[in-house]
Design a protein around this motif. Structure first.
Motif, PDB file in Angstrom:
ATOM      1  N   PRO A 126       9.302  -8.089  -4.833  1.00 36.66           N
ATOM      2  CA  PRO A 126       9.291  -6.727  -4.372  1.00 36.66           C
ATOM      3  C   PRO A 126       8.508  -6.496  -2.887  1.00 36.66           C
ATOM      4  O   PRO A 126       7.602  -7.483  -2.733  1.00 36.66           O
ATOM      5  N   PRO A 127       8.899  -5.566  -2.136  1.00 36.55           N
ATOM      6  CA  PRO A 127       9.647  -4.496  -2.305  1.00 36.55           C
ATOM      7  C   PRO A 127      11.289  -4.609  -2.339  1.00 36.55           C
ATOM      8  O   PRO A 127      12.057  -3.566  -2.173  1.00 36.55           O
ATOM      9  N   ASP A 209       2.951  -1.185  -5.228  1.00 35.36           N
ATOM     10  CA  ASP A 209       1.666  -2.102  -4.449  1.00 35.36           C
ATOM     11  C   ASP A 209       2.297  -3.760  -4.437  1.00 35.36           C
ATOM     12  O   ASP A 209       1.932  -4.169  -5.410  1.00 35.36           O
ATOM     13  N   VAL A 210       2.670  -4.037  -3.160  1.00 36.97           N
ATOM     14  CA  VAL A 210       3.261  -5.452  -3.267  1.00 36.97           C
ATOM     15  C   VAL A 210       1.902  -6.482  -3.454  1.00 36.97           C
ATOM     16  O   VAL A 210       2.045  -7.372  -4.005  1.00 36.97           O
ATOM     17  N   THR A 537      -5.118   2.111  -0.985  1.00 32.69           N
ATOM     18  CA  THR A 537      -3.715   1.329  -0.777  1.00 32.69           C
ATOM     19  C   THR A 537      -2.508   2.059  -0.589  1.00 32.69           C
ATOM     20  O   THR A 537      -2.594   3.321  -0.674  1.00 32.69           O
ATOM     21  N   HIS A 538      -1.589   1.454  -0.048  1.00 34.01           N
ATOM     22  CA  HIS A 538      -0.471   2.266   0.478  1.00 34.01           C
ATOM     23  C   HIS A 538       0.865   1.497  -0.198  1.00 34.01           C
ATOM     24  O   HIS A 538       1.032   0.276   0.353  1.00 34.01           O
ATOM     25  N   THR A 540       4.701   0.729  -1.141  1.00 34.05           N
ATOM     26  CA  THR A 540       5.978   0.577  -0.559  1.00 34.05           C
ATOM     27  C   THR A 540       7.267   0.904  -1.338  1.00 34.05           C
ATOM     28  O   THR A 540       7.443   0.785  -2.553  1.00 34.05           O
ATOM     29  N   PHE A 541       8.052   1.713  -0.628  1.00 32.01           N
ATOM     30  CA  PHE A 541       9.332   2.248  -1.050  1.00 32.01           C
ATOM     31  C   PHE A 541      10.196   0.843  -1.388  1.00 32.01           C
ATOM     32  O   PHE A 541      10.054  -0.003  -0.639  1.00 32.01           O
ATOM     33  N   TRP A 543      13.643  -1.664  -1.352  1.00 33.12           N
ATOM     34  CA  TRP A 543      14.489  -2.056  -0.032  1.00 33.12           C
ATOM     35  C   TRP A 543      15.639  -2.807  -0.818  1.00 33.12           C
ATOM     36  O   TRP A 543      15.234  -3.507  -1.615  1.00 33.12           O
TER      37      TRP A 543
END
Lengths: 545, 168
Positions: A126-127, A209-210, A537-538, A540-541, A543
């Motif tokens: 992922p992502p 969260d990768v 944390t940020h 990820t959408f 892909w």
């Protein structure tokens, strides 16, 4: 009782599992040849990058998850029957249920891989997002194997109740250790898939969260290698000495080595994250120390196996310091495979010490060196023993003699030679900077010119390996489906040089060791996982590939 | 329990070897200050273009107030930005790299500059290039179908050839 479990139906569950393992293995070997041809850059007409990464993803999933899981389940069921002589806990029916769950999951994942909806590598990455059916299929493959884990553990436990105080036969003891190892280690990837990938791919959650996903995958990623390897060790301890006409040097130390592998191998996966930014160097260092502790059971195994072979060689009249090596029956497939496997383990293990070192890994991380390393250790050391185990079990499973011992010998030699021709150049390519998981990249020629001779070797190695894979299937197929029936031979295991009449409970059960692993896991993975919930944390959408 | 004398010696030797290996590696790492990239620093990959550090005009080689050199880079499908960078030889350089999309890796082949670039996190790695020359920077983690096309060049040049831009 022996005859009761060795009837013609008894082997069917094992045979079904092993055939799925080897049929998919042949398919993945074919992909391997295509990949080395594409990667070499010598055949621009076949370079279709979309197809290449589809193939690389399929090859990895099949070899790493399908071949291994099905083969080990088949071998495990046969060990349970032939060492304990009691029916499987839950019966064959439960075994077939697990088999069908795993098979259904494999089919779902395979369809998505083959139509190019899951070119995300067997590590999921992922992502990049695959089709949800791929993730669900992969989970079902694992869930089916949990049924097998349960049957191994419970069958051993019921045997112990019926035979209080008796030592569990070593092969079964080690296979049960392996099922516990697999259950614990698969929890990492299972959490990633169930709590992150599936909800995310179905659109129930927006982001992933990768860092957490990679940490959970690393939990599985190292010990899974020992799940693959322990069956080979079982053959080293119990089948190779038997085939050589000798005895197992030490039953107790074999158990100690297996237990050390069980305890040491799970909480060290973070060495796959040495150069990842989301874990601190302190944890990486702790995991490095743990990783090097695995050298201890490996070295003990080396001693026990070589000592057992020496016993056999001397019984055959071998004299002097090395004369016993010459006296061994190298024309026996099991003995031959054992020798070749140990050679590959020595070279591959040495390479592994480099990757395992916190301070040296940066020189080779994600280069072709890594691909060379795990092909040598897994596809070489481990899978060559799967072949030998299959040849050894085949007459007792099918009630037919092996079609050709000569072909089996040739097949093992070709696998060994092909693997060296493939992987030694890969190590060198890695050292001179070639990344892994590339196709035929359009890098400037000044960087790629030194690669050419090694890529030529890799191509030759790939072709030799595919021929070997074909010979394996031909031999097993003609053995199984010939008319010449024989009386089913009993599966024989090497007896220890010093008979084991009584064992300390710690070497005959797993309760204490499972608790040790749980504590060790919490200590080494607790904070590294919890940290993702403590810091901002940020996510990820998704892909597409 | 039966324990053979030779086997006992071998087990002791094995344990000693394992600890010796860890000891040597640790001593070497401490001596040469080798620390793998491990800064545990988060960033919102979606808005790199708005961040004070990773906006497009901030990328490249800079000198900080204390005189040390920092390279700020973005990895995005399918390239490293800025491309074709120059850095001075024999000088410690800290690379700070963020991904704008998926997982990437960067390896300056022939050196120990090698790190994963994970979306949502900042990778930081400090190294000194001992030799001048042209080095490839490969993306070494599968990042999609264009992965093969993701690479750039790093020029390690004599110190007097570098003109530094603004300080951070």
């Amino acid at each position: 009782m022996t005859t009761q479990v060795m009837d013609s139906k008894a082997g069917r569950l094992s045979l079904a599992n092993i055939w799925i393992a080897f049929i998919t293995f042949l398919l993945a070997s074919l992909m391997g040849v295509y990949q080395v041809a594409e990667r070499s850059g010598f055949f621009p007409q076949i370079e279709v990058i979309e197809l290449y990464f589809r193939s690389v993803s399929s090859h990895g999933v099949i070899m790493g998850f399908v071949l291994t899981t099905f083969f080990i389940m088949g071998f495990g069921y046969w060990i349970a029957r032939s060492t304990l002589h009691i029916p499987l806990w839950g019966g064959d029916k439960l075994g077939w249920l697990g088999f069908l769950i795993s098979l259904g999951g494999t089919a779902m994942a395979a369809i998505m891989l083959f139509i190019g909806k899951a070119s995300v590598m067997y590590t999921f990455y992922p992502p990049l997002m695959a089709h949800p059916v791929f993730y669900i299929g992969a989970s079902l493959l694992v869930v089916g194997s949990w049924v097998w884990c349960l049957q191994m553990i419970m069958t051993m436990s019921s045997w112990k109740k019926q035979n209080p105080g008796s030592p569990v036969p070593l092969a079964m003891y080690a296979m049960t250790a392996n099922s516990i190892l697999w259950f614990i280690t698969s929890l990492g990837v299972a959490s990633e898939v169930l709590f992150q990938l599936i909800p995310w791919s179905l659109g129930w959650i927006d982001t992933i969260d990768v860092g957490l996903a990679r940490t959970l995958f690393s939990w599985t990623l190292h010990a899974i290698v020992y799940f693959w390897l322990i069956p080979a060790y079982i053959a080293f301890y119990t089948l190779v000495p038997k085939a050589a006409g000798g005895a197992l040097f030490s039953d107790e130390f074999s158990r100690i080595a297996i237990l050390m592998l069980l305890v040491f191998s799970v909480p060290i996966g973070m060495h796959h994250l040495y150069v990842d930014p989301m874990q601190s160097d302190g944890w990486k260092f702790v995991h490095m120390i743990g990783t090097f502790m695995v050298a201890i059971p490996t070295l003990i195994t080396g001693f026990t196996v070589i000592a057992s072979m020496e016993v056999a060689g001397r019984l055959r009249g071998g004299k002097g310091l090395f004369g016993w090596i010459k006296a061994l029956n190298w024309d026996n497939p099991m003995v031959l495979a054992g020798g070749l496997s140990l050679l590959m383990l020595t070279v591959g293990g040495w390479g592994g010490l480099v990757n395992a070192a916190y301070s040296m890994d940066v020189a080779v991380h994600n280069t072709q060196w890594i691909t060379g390393h795990f092909h040598l250790i897994f596809a070489g050391t481990t899978v060559i023993m799967y072949f030998a185990i299959a040849y050894y079990m085949w007459p007792s499973l099918t009630g037919r003699p092996l079609y050709s011992i000569k072909m089996a010998r040739l097949q093992l030699w070709l696998w060994f030679i092909g693997m060296l021709v493939l992987t030694l150049p890969w190590h060198i390519l890695g050292l001179i900077g070639q990344p892994r998981r590339i196709g035929a990249p359009p890098y400037s020629e000044e960087f790629t010119a030194p690669w050419v001779p090694y890529e030529t070797a890799m191509l030759v190695g790939g072709v030799i390996l595919f021929i070997s894979a074909l010979l394996l299937i031909i031999n097993l197929f003609f053995s199984h489906f010939q008319n010449k029936a024989v009386q089913r031979p009993v599966m024989e295991y090497a007896q220890p040089l010093h008979p084991v009449l009584k064992l300390p409970g710690l070497l005959n059960g797993f309760g204490f060791w499972t608790a040790v692993i749980a504590v060790y896991m919490v200590a080494s993975y607790g904070y590294p996982i919890v940290q993702f919930f403590l810091m901002e944390t940020h996510g990820t959408f998704p892909w597409s590939i | 329990m039966h324990v053979d004398g030779t086997e006992k010696k071998w087990v002791i030797l094995s344990v000693a070897m394992a600890f010796a290996m860890v000891g040597i590696l640790t001593a070497y790492a401490i001596n040469h200050n080798i620390v793998p990239p491990s800064n545990v620093e988060t960033i919102d990959s979606v808005s790199l273009h708005l961040s004070a550090e990773f906006a497009e005009d901030k990328l490249g080689l800079r000198q900080t107030e204390d005189g040390s050199l920092v390279v700020t880079m973005v990895a995005a499908r399918y390239g490293f930005y800025p491309q074709d960078m120059k850095v001075p030889v024999g000088t410690p350089i800290t690379f700070r790299i963020a991904s704008a999309d998926v997982l990437h890796g960067v390896h300056t082949a022939g050196t120990n500059m090698n790190t994963m670039v994970v979306p949502g996190y900042v990778s930081e790695i400090t190294t000194t290039f001992p030799k001048t020359g042209k080095f490839p920077m490969f993306c070494n983690e599968y990042c999609g179908l264009g992965h093969d096309y993701m690479w750039s060049r790093l020029w390690v040049v004599p110190k007097d050839e570098i003109k530094l831009g603004d300080t951070l």
